[in-house]
Design an enzyme around this catalytic site. Structure first.
Site, PDB file in Angstrom:
ATOM      1  N   HIS A 305       0.850  -1.184   0.000  1.00  0.00           N
ATOM      2  CA  HIS A 305       0.000   0.000   0.000  1.00  0.00           C
ATOM      3  C   HIS A 305       0.886   1.234   0.000  1.00  0.00           C
ATOM      4  CE1 HIS A 305      -3.127   2.848   1.082  1.00  0.00           C
ATOM      5  NE2 HIS A 305      -3.962   1.930   0.650  1.00  0.00           N
ATOM      6  N   ASP A 362      -7.911  -5.386   0.101  1.00  0.00           N
ATOM      7  CA  ASP A 362      -8.443  -6.271  -0.933  1.00  0.00           C
ATOM      8  C   ASP A 362      -8.091  -7.739  -0.723  1.00  0.00           C
ATOM      9  OD1 ASP A 362      -9.701  -4.331  -2.484  1.00  0.00           O
ATOM     10  OD2 ASP A 362      -7.784  -3.691  -3.311  1.00  0.00           O
TER      11      ASP A 362
HETATM   12  N1  ACO Z   1       4.179  -7.686  -4.813  1.00  0.00           N
HETATM   13  C1  ACO Z   1       5.530  -7.664  -4.972  1.00  0.00           C
HETATM   14  N2  ACO Z   1       6.293  -6.561  -4.823  1.00  0.00           N
HETATM   15  C2  ACO Z   1       5.651  -5.425  -4.509  1.00  0.00           C
HETATM   16  C3  ACO Z   1       4.262  -5.365  -4.302  1.00  0.00           C
HETATM   17  C4  ACO Z   1       3.522  -6.555  -4.478  1.00  0.00           C
HETATM   18  N3  ACO Z   1       2.197  -6.558  -4.316  1.00  0.00           N
HETATM   19  N4  ACO Z   1       3.909  -4.096  -3.995  1.00  0.00           N
HETATM   20  C5  ACO Z   1       5.042  -3.388  -3.981  1.00  0.00           C
HETATM   21  N5  ACO Z   1       6.099  -4.177  -4.290  1.00  0.00           N
HETATM   22  C6  ACO Z   1       7.501  -3.789  -4.308  1.00  0.00           C
HETATM   23  C7  ACO Z   1       7.845  -3.000  -5.571  1.00  0.00           C
HETATM   24  O1  ACO Z   1       8.310  -3.841  -6.609  1.00  0.00           O
HETATM   25  C8  ACO Z   1       8.934  -2.082  -5.058  1.00  0.00           C
HETATM   26  O2  ACO Z   1      10.127  -2.835  -4.951  1.00  0.00           O
HETATM   27  P1  ACO Z   1      11.568  -2.123  -5.185  1.00  0.00           P
HETATM   28  O3  ACO Z   1      11.705  -1.118  -4.082  1.00  0.00           O
HETATM   29  O4  ACO Z   1      12.556  -3.239  -5.115  1.00  0.00           O
HETATM   30  O5  ACO Z   1      11.515  -1.490  -6.561  1.00  0.00           O
HETATM   31  C9  ACO Z   1       8.495  -1.741  -3.630  1.00  0.00           C
HETATM   32  O6  ACO Z   1       7.708  -2.881  -3.212  1.00  0.00           O
HETATM   33  C10 ACO Z   1       7.648  -0.479  -3.521  1.00  0.00           C
HETATM   34  O7  ACO Z   1       6.555  -0.602  -4.431  1.00  0.00           O
HETATM   35  P2  ACO Z   1       5.931   0.609  -5.241  1.00  0.00           P
HETATM   36  O8  ACO Z   1       5.265   0.083  -6.472  1.00  0.00           O
HETATM   37  O9  ACO Z   1       6.945   1.693  -5.403  1.00  0.00           O
HETATM   38  O10 ACO Z   1       4.843   1.113  -4.204  1.00  0.00           O
HETATM   39  P3  ACO Z   1       3.607   2.040  -4.522  1.00  0.00           P
HETATM   40  O11 ACO Z   1       3.297   2.751  -3.272  1.00  0.00           O
HETATM   41  O12 ACO Z   1       3.856   2.859  -5.740  1.00  0.00           O
HETATM   42  O13 ACO Z   1       2.428   1.002  -4.911  1.00  0.00           O
HETATM   43  C11 ACO Z   1       0.638  -0.502  -4.732  1.00  0.00           C
HETATM   44  C12 ACO Z   1       1.445   0.609  -4.040  1.00  0.00           C
HETATM   45  C13 ACO Z   1       0.167  -0.033  -6.132  1.00  0.00           C
HETATM   46  C14 ACO Z   1      -0.594  -0.800  -3.890  1.00  0.00           C
HETATM   47  C15 ACO Z   1       1.524  -1.757  -4.870  1.00  0.00           C
HETATM   48  O14 ACO Z   1       1.920  -2.213  -3.592  1.00  0.00           O
HETATM   49  C16 ACO Z   1       0.858  -2.890  -5.656  1.00  0.00           C
HETATM   50  O15 ACO Z   1       0.961  -2.915  -6.892  1.00  0.00           O
HETATM   51  N6  ACO Z   1       0.138  -3.819  -4.941  1.00  0.00           N
HETATM   52  C17 ACO Z   1      -0.596  -4.864  -5.604  1.00  0.00           C
HETATM   53  C18 ACO Z   1      -1.934  -4.338  -6.110  1.00  0.00           C
HETATM   54  C19 ACO Z   1      -2.896  -4.083  -4.967  1.00  0.00           C
HETATM   55  O16 ACO Z   1      -3.098  -4.925  -4.090  1.00  0.00           O
HETATM   56  N7  ACO Z   1      -3.569  -2.926  -5.034  1.00  0.00           N
HETATM   57  C20 ACO Z   1      -4.576  -2.535  -4.059  1.00  0.00           C
HETATM   58  C21 ACO Z   1      -4.078  -1.435  -3.196  1.00  0.00           C
HETATM   59  S1  ACO Z   1      -5.227  -1.042  -1.945  1.00  0.00           S
HETATM   60  C22 ACO Z   1      -6.399  -0.178  -2.725  1.00  0.00           C
HETATM   61  O17 ACO Z   1      -6.211   0.519  -3.686  1.00  0.00           O
HETATM   62  C23 ACO Z   1      -7.678  -0.336  -2.256  1.00  0.00           C
END
Ligand code: ACO
Length: 427
Positions: A305, A362
Site C-alpha cells: 500500500h 483487498d
Molecule cells: N508484490 C511484490 N512486490 C511489490 C508489491 C507486491 N504486491 N507491492 C510493492 N512491491 C515492491 C515493488 O516492486 C517495489 O520494490 P523495489 O523497491 O525493489 O523497486 C516496492 O515494493 C515499492 O513498491 P511501489 O510500487 O513503489 O509502491 P507504490 O506505493 O507505488 O504502490 C501498490 C502501491 C500499487 C498498492 C503496490 O503495492 C501494488 O501494486 N500492490 C498490488 C496491487 C494491490 O493490491 N492494489 C490494491 C491497493 S489497496 C487499494 O487501492 C484499495
C-alpha cells in the site's frame, strides 16, 4: 511565527511556510514557489504531494490508523450502519436519531431508476464488465437530472442522495443482466444492504430469504471501504469536480479510476490469483518467488500500500470478519486456506519485510464476496458501492472551500526543442 522550510536554489534561498495539520502532520506550502522562483516541484505519482487540506479522513500509515471524522474505523465497523457513516462523512458529525431517520427515508425513497435507464442495459453485451456498466449508467444520470434548479449546494446534496440511493440498483441490475435474470425493482421496506442483496439474489418467482449474517458483513464491508483520503479514485473525483463538472460525471471518473488493478480492481485479481495458486497445487512459495522476481511482471495482488507501511487496519478487520462469516454460514472455502498460507509465507519473507508489504483491504474481501455469491468481476463494483460516500464527501468539501482551484498539475517538459515544420514530401 510558525515553522519555515528553506529551499536552496542556485540563485537564492526560498522560504516556505510549514503547514501543520490537527494530527501534527507537516507540509511545506509551495503554492507560490513557481510564481516567486520559476521552479515547480517534481513528484510523479504524488508520493509526497498533498493536493489539498481535508477534514474528512485521517490515516497514519506507520501506525496503521484510519479514522473517519476522528472516529476509529474499528469502532465504526463494529457499531455503526453504512448510512450513518455516509452522513458522518458528508456532514462531519454523527447523525442524531431524527437526522438518521430522515436521511434513511430520503435515500430509501430514491432507489428506483428512471424506466429509460433500464433500456440502456439492453444495449450492453451480456459479458460486459459490470464496472463498464456502472460507470456508463452513473454518468447517464447526468442526462436525467440536468434541469435541477436551486442553489448549487442543494443540487449537489440532492444528487448525492440520488447516487447513494440508486448505485445499489444500478450495480444489481448489471449482475442480473450478466446472468440473464429479470431485474428486481428495489424494495423500500428493506434496509440499504438488505435491499441490495434482494436485488442481486432475489427472483420474482420465489420469496427472498434474508441471511442476517450476510447483511451484517456487507454493512461492515461498505463502512470499511467508505473513504480513504486522497487515493487514486478520490483524487480523480476531486480533480474532475474542480473543473465544476456535475456530480454524476465526477463520480463516474472515480468509478473508472477505481477499476484499475493497482487500485480497487485488485480485489478481483486477488481471487483470480488465489484460484491460480490452488490449481497449481497450492504452491504459495512459487508465487512468492515470482512476485520477488521483477522480470516476471507479477505482483502479489492484495499486498502493499502506498500509505500503510505497518499494517492496513481494514485488512485486519476484514480478515476477522471473513473467518466469522464463513463459520456462521458454514462455508468452507479452500481459497481461504490458500490465502492464509500465502499471507504467512509473505510476512516471513525478507523481500516483503524489507519493503513493508502487508495484506491490504483487498486481500480478504474477495473471499467474503465469493461466500456471499457475488461473481468475481463484480468485486470492484462492491468496492465502488462502499467508496461512494467518500467520493461525495470530498466533492462537497472541495466545493465548500473558498480557496478551491481547478486542478492543473505542471510538468517538466522533456520533448524536442523548437524545430521547423517539414513538408510531407521531405520527411
Ligand atoms: N508484490 C511484490 N512486490 C511489490 C508489491 C507486491 N504486491 N507491492 C510493492 N512491491 C515492491 C515493488 O516492486 C517495489 O520494490 P523495489 O523497491 O525493489 O523497486 C516496492 O515494493 C515499492 O513498491 P511501489 O510500487 O513503489 O509502491 P507504490 O506505493 O507505488 O504502490 C501498490 C502501491 C500499487 C498498492 C503496490 O503495492 C501494488 O501494486 N500492490 C498490488 C496491487 C494491490 O493490491 N492494489 C490494491 C491497493 S489497496 C487499494 O487501492 C484499495
Amino acid at each position: 511565527m510558525g515553522e519555515k522550510a528553506k529551499i536552496i536554489l542556485s540563485e537564492h534561498e526560498y522560504e516556505a511556510d510549514v503547514v501543520v495539520g490537527t494530527e501534527g502532520e507537516k507540509g511545506i506550502d509551495v503554492i507560490h514557489l513557481r510564481r516567486d522562483t520559476r521552479n515547480v516541484v517534481l513528484d510523479p505519482g504524488f508520493v509526497n504531494t498533498a493536493s489539498c487540506s481535508s477534514a474528512i479522513t485521517f490515516i497514519d500509515g506507520e501506525k496503521g490508523i484510519l479514522r473517519y471524522r476522528g472516529y476509529p474505523i474499528e469502532q465504526l465497523a463494529e457499531k455503526s450502519s453504512f448510512l450513518e457513516v455516509c452522513w458522518l462523512l458528508m456532514k462531519g458529525e454523527l447523525p442524531n436519531t431524527a437526522e438518521l431517520e430522515e436521511f434513511t427515508e430520503e435515500i430509501t425513497t430514491h432507489t428506483m431508476l428512471h424506466e429509460s435507464v433500464r433500456e440502456f442495459y439492453a444495449g450492453f453485451p451480456r459479458d460486459a464488465h459490470p464496472m463498464a456498466i456502472l460507470a456508463s449508467v452513473v454518468c447517464s444520470l447526468s442526462a436525467f437530472y440536468q434541469g435541477d434548479v436551486g442553489n448549487p449546494e442543494d443540487i449537489t446534496y440532492r444528487n448525492s442522495l440520488r447516487l447513494l440511493a440508486k448505485l445499489p440498483t444500478i450495480a444489481a441490475w448489471a449482475y442480473k443482466k450478466s446472468i440473464g435474470q429479470p431485474f428486481m425493482y428495489p424494495r423500500n421496506d428493506l434496509g440499504y444492504s438488505e435491499n441490495f442483496l434482494y436485488m442481486m439474489f432475489g427472483v420474482p418467482a420465489e420469496d427472498f430469504e434474508i441471511v442476517p449474517e450476510m447483511v451484517d458483513v456487507l454493512n461492515s464491508l461498505l463502512i470499511i471501504h467508505a473513504d480513504h483520503e486522497q487515493n487514486c479514485s478520490t483524487s480523480t473525483v476531486r480533480l474532475v469536480r474542480s473543473s465544476m463538472a456535475n456530480l454524476f460525471a465526477s463520480i463516474t471518473s472515480g468509478i473508472c479510476a477505481l477499476w484499475g488493478h493497482r487500485h480497487g480492481g485488485a480485489n478481483q485479481r486477488v481471487v483470480e490469483m488465489l484460484q491460480n495458486i490452488q490449481k497449481d497445487g497450492g504452491n504459495a512459495k512459487k508465487y512468492i518467488e515470482m512476485a520477488k522476481d521483477k522480470k516476471s511482471g507479477f505482483r502479489l495482488m492484495g499486498f502493499g500500500h502506498r500509505v500503510y507501511k505497518n499494517f492496513d487496519p481494514r485488512a485486519k478487520i476484514i480478515k476477522e470478519k471473513c473467518h466469522d462469516f464463513l463459520k456462521a454460514i458454514d462455508c468452507k472455502d479452500p481459497l481461504l486456506d490458500v490465502a492464509i498460507e500465502l499471507e504467512e509465507a509473505a510476512l516471513n519473507d525478507d523481500y516483503f519485510k524489507e519493503r513493508n508489504l502487508y495484506p491490504n483491504v483487498d486481500f480478504y474481501s474477495g473471499i467474503i464476496y465469493r461466500a456471499m455469491g457475488i461473481p468475481v468481476p463484480a468485486f470492484t463494483v462492491m468496492f465502488a458501492l462502499g467508496r461512494l460516500p467518500g467520493w461525495i464527501a470530498h466533492a462537497i468539501e472541495l466545493n465548500a472551500d473558498p480557496k478551491n482551484k481547478i486542478g492543473r498539475p505542471r510538468q517538466i517538459y522533456t520533448g524536442s526543442t523548437e524545430r521547423d515544420f517539414v513538408d510531407i514530401e521531405n520527411r
